[in-house]
Design an enzyme around this catalytic site. Structure first.
Site, PDB file in Angstrom:
ATOM      1  N   SER A  13      27.946  36.632  31.217  1.00  0.00           N
ATOM      2  CA  SER A  13      29.284  35.853  31.036  1.00  0.00           C
ATOM      3  C   SER A  13      29.145  34.837  29.974  1.00  0.00           C
ATOM      4  O   SER A  13      28.252  33.988  29.967  1.00  0.00           O
ATOM      5  CB  SER A  13      30.024  35.593  32.403  1.00  0.00           C
ATOM      6  N   TYR A  37      30.754  30.284  39.741  1.00  0.00           N
ATOM      7  CA  TYR A  37      30.779  31.404  38.694  1.00  0.00           C
ATOM      8  C   TYR A  37      29.557  31.770  37.870  1.00  0.00           C
ATOM      9  O   TYR A  37      28.687  32.498  37.740  1.00  0.00           O
ATOM     10  CB  TYR A  37      32.136  32.008  38.487  1.00  0.00           C
TER      11      TYR A  37
HETATM   12  P1  NAD Z   1      36.097  43.915  38.310  1.00  0.00           P
HETATM   13  O1  NAD Z   1      36.250  43.080  39.598  1.00  0.00           O
HETATM   14  O2  NAD Z   1      37.089  44.645  37.899  1.00  0.00           O
HETATM   15  O3  NAD Z   1      34.911  44.853  38.602  1.00  0.00           O
HETATM   16  C1  NAD Z   1      33.687  44.446  39.594  1.00  0.00           C
HETATM   17  C2  NAD Z   1      33.622  45.625  40.556  1.00  0.00           C
HETATM   18  O4  NAD Z   1      32.494  45.198  41.346  1.00  0.00           O
HETATM   19  C3  NAD Z   1      34.833  45.870  41.584  1.00  0.00           C
HETATM   20  O5  NAD Z   1      35.314  47.279  41.543  1.00  0.00           O
HETATM   21  C4  NAD Z   1      34.299  45.394  42.817  1.00  0.00           C
HETATM   22  O6  NAD Z   1      35.036  46.275  43.855  1.00  0.00           O
HETATM   23  C5  NAD Z   1      32.852  45.565  42.738  1.00  0.00           C
HETATM   24  N1  NAD Z   1      32.219  44.791  43.659  1.00  0.00           N
HETATM   25  C6  NAD Z   1      32.450  43.577  43.975  1.00  0.00           C
HETATM   26  N2  NAD Z   1      31.616  43.085  44.968  1.00  0.00           N
HETATM   27  C7  NAD Z   1      30.853  44.298  45.329  1.00  0.00           C
HETATM   28  C8  NAD Z   1      29.736  44.505  46.441  1.00  0.00           C
HETATM   29  N3  NAD Z   1      29.185  43.418  46.988  1.00  0.00           N
HETATM   30  N4  NAD Z   1      29.073  45.709  46.314  1.00  0.00           N
HETATM   31  C9  NAD Z   1      29.742  46.549  45.641  1.00  0.00           C
HETATM   32  N5  NAD Z   1      30.693  46.575  44.552  1.00  0.00           N
HETATM   33  C10 NAD Z   1      31.113  45.457  44.683  1.00  0.00           C
HETATM   34  O7  NAD Z   1      35.561  42.866  37.339  1.00  0.00           O
HETATM   35  P2  NAD Z   1      35.372  43.155  35.463  1.00  0.00           P
HETATM   36  O8  NAD Z   1      36.124  42.592  34.987  1.00  0.00           O
HETATM   37  O9  NAD Z   1      35.094  44.665  35.516  1.00  0.00           O
HETATM   38  O10 NAD Z   1      33.914  42.729  35.564  1.00  0.00           O
HETATM   39  C11 NAD Z   1      32.768  43.623  35.629  1.00  0.00           C
HETATM   40  C12 NAD Z   1      31.537  42.577  35.353  1.00  0.00           C
HETATM   41  O11 NAD Z   1      31.475  41.870  34.165  1.00  0.00           O
HETATM   42  C13 NAD Z   1      31.384  41.360  36.342  1.00  0.00           C
HETATM   43  O12 NAD Z   1      30.148  41.368  36.666  1.00  0.00           O
HETATM   44  C14 NAD Z   1      31.820  40.493  35.636  1.00  0.00           C
HETATM   45  O13 NAD Z   1      31.451  39.026  36.291  1.00  0.00           O
HETATM   46  C15 NAD Z   1      31.673  40.367  34.214  1.00  0.00           C
HETATM   47  N6  NAD Z   1      32.297  39.825  33.427  1.00  0.00           N
HETATM   48  C16 NAD Z   1      33.381  40.182  32.972  1.00  0.00           C
HETATM   49  C17 NAD Z   1      34.327  39.640  31.930  1.00  0.00           C
HETATM   50  C18 NAD Z   1      35.647  40.051  31.977  1.00  0.00           C
HETATM   51  O14 NAD Z   1      36.561  39.515  30.964  1.00  0.00           O
HETATM   52  N7  NAD Z   1      36.366  41.002  32.458  1.00  0.00           N
HETATM   53  C19 NAD Z   1      33.678  38.512  31.329  1.00  0.00           C
HETATM   54  C20 NAD Z   1      32.473  38.200  31.548  1.00  0.00           C
HETATM   55  C21 NAD Z   1      31.667  38.849  32.542  1.00  0.00           C
END
Ligand code: NAD
Length: 316
Positions: free
Chosen positions: A128, A153
């Protein structure tokens, strides 16, 4: 057909990634525990298209559970693991730091340990922009020091990058850590600014802006983010950290004005003090992504917001 395991595949970025992988002929296994951070029924809906595909397998389970991880990897072999499962969001991590540690760091350790045990040699890891903290040098480059995370985070994401290097060094697991910069588009997590602002403006409800509205974000359209993930899957070798942004930064106030223009309604703003853990700015230097994986973001913020608002209008 190559097999790919996508952890967190029911989420925002994950569900788009699964669909793209399927459309390009990969076999996809999604491991997701439908975490209640936001309404799990949204995640089930996210997977509707993928579930209709015969090359898609859904495993409902938790990455922190060793038995679940083992039985998932037994369903392989997987050529690549795209590890997206995590507790996302900066502000709740201040309230629940131990839970973020447990899922993000222990969960990632379980995934890498399973890769070692089952001989998976390629991982794409979701990192991130938050690892840059309040970096004063812009745009943020992968060579900048990121030892000053300002939220639990961000600290977990930095820890995951370090852990990935250790597995690369000891076990030769090639890993690309993709530092995503505020991803938006259809299915964006409901608590994220663009989603929450748009929903409230559409309904004529007030929106909350923190600080003076001058904090800036580099917003990346989901289609461009998935392009980067796919390019990473095709090119992963060695250990690399790669920024995936658009390399343009926009203030909160500018973002709200853009949304007002697209929605055709003025916002009602409630001002609140700047939140602890939030960074002042994100701004990606994407030269490494361009040269290493041929990443080239195509969607302007205005175009992406129009697509998002159209999607939101159609979404109950
Ligand atoms: P999201 O919350 O929509 O997706 C994360 C998924 O992981 C969810 O479906 C959740 O149910 C699943 N999850 C959580 N804990 C879990 C566990 N213990 N076991 C199995 N599954 C689990 O988030 P997103 O926005 O799609 O982000 C995806 C990844 O990208 C994450 O790692 C997030 O930190 C990273 N990220 C996202 C952004 C953004 O802008 N969306 C920016 C930087 C980093």
């Amino acid at each position: 057909m190559s097999g790919v395991l996508v952890t967190g595949g029911a989420g925002f970025i994950g569900s788009h990634t699964c669909e793209r992988l399927l459309s390009e002929g990969y076999g996809v296994t999604c491991l997701d525990n439908f975490d209640p951070f936001y309404d799990p029924s949204i995640k089930r809906k996210n997977l509707e298209r993928s579930l209709a595909h015969r090359a898609f397998t859904l495993i409902e389970g938790d990455i922190t559970d060793p038995g679940t991880i083992r039985s998932t990897f037994e369903r392989g072999p997987f050529d690549v693991v795209i590890h997206l499962a995590a507790k996302a969001g900066v502000r709740p991590s201040i309230q629940f730091p131990l839970e973020y540690q447990r899922v993000n760091v222990l969960g990632t350790a379980q995934v890498f340990e399973a890769c070692r045990t089952f001989g998976v040699k390629k991982v794409i890891l979701a990192s991130s922009s938050s690892v840059y903290g309040n970096n004063t040098k812009v745009p943020y480059a992968e060579t900048d020091n990121v030892d000053r995370a300002i939220s639990p985070y961000a600290a977990t994401k930095k820890a995951c990058e370090v852990l990935a290097y250790t597995y690369y060094h000891l076990c030769g697991i090639a890993t690309f850590c993709l530092r995503f910069f505020t991803v938006y588009g259809p299915r964006q997590r409901p608590e994220m600014a663009i989603h929450s602002f748009s929903k409230h403006i559409l309904r004529g409800q007030p929106i909350v802006l923190y600080g003076d509205g001058g904090s800036c974000r580099d917003y990346t359209y989901i289609g461009d983010t998935v392009d980067a993930v796919m390019a990473a899957v095709r090119n992963v070798s060695g250990y690399e950290i790669i920024n995936v942004g658009r390399s343009e930064t926009v203030s909160l106030v500018e973002l709200v004005h853009l949304l007002e223009g697209i929605i055709g309604r003025e916002s009602i703003i409630q001002w609140q003090p700047f939140q602890a853990g939030d960074v002042e700015m994100t701004y990606a230097d994407i030269e490494k992504a361009r040269s290493l994986i041929g990443y080239s973001p195509k969607t302007s913020l205005k175009e992406g917001l129009e697509i998002f608002v159209n999607w939101l209008r159609r979404t109950p």
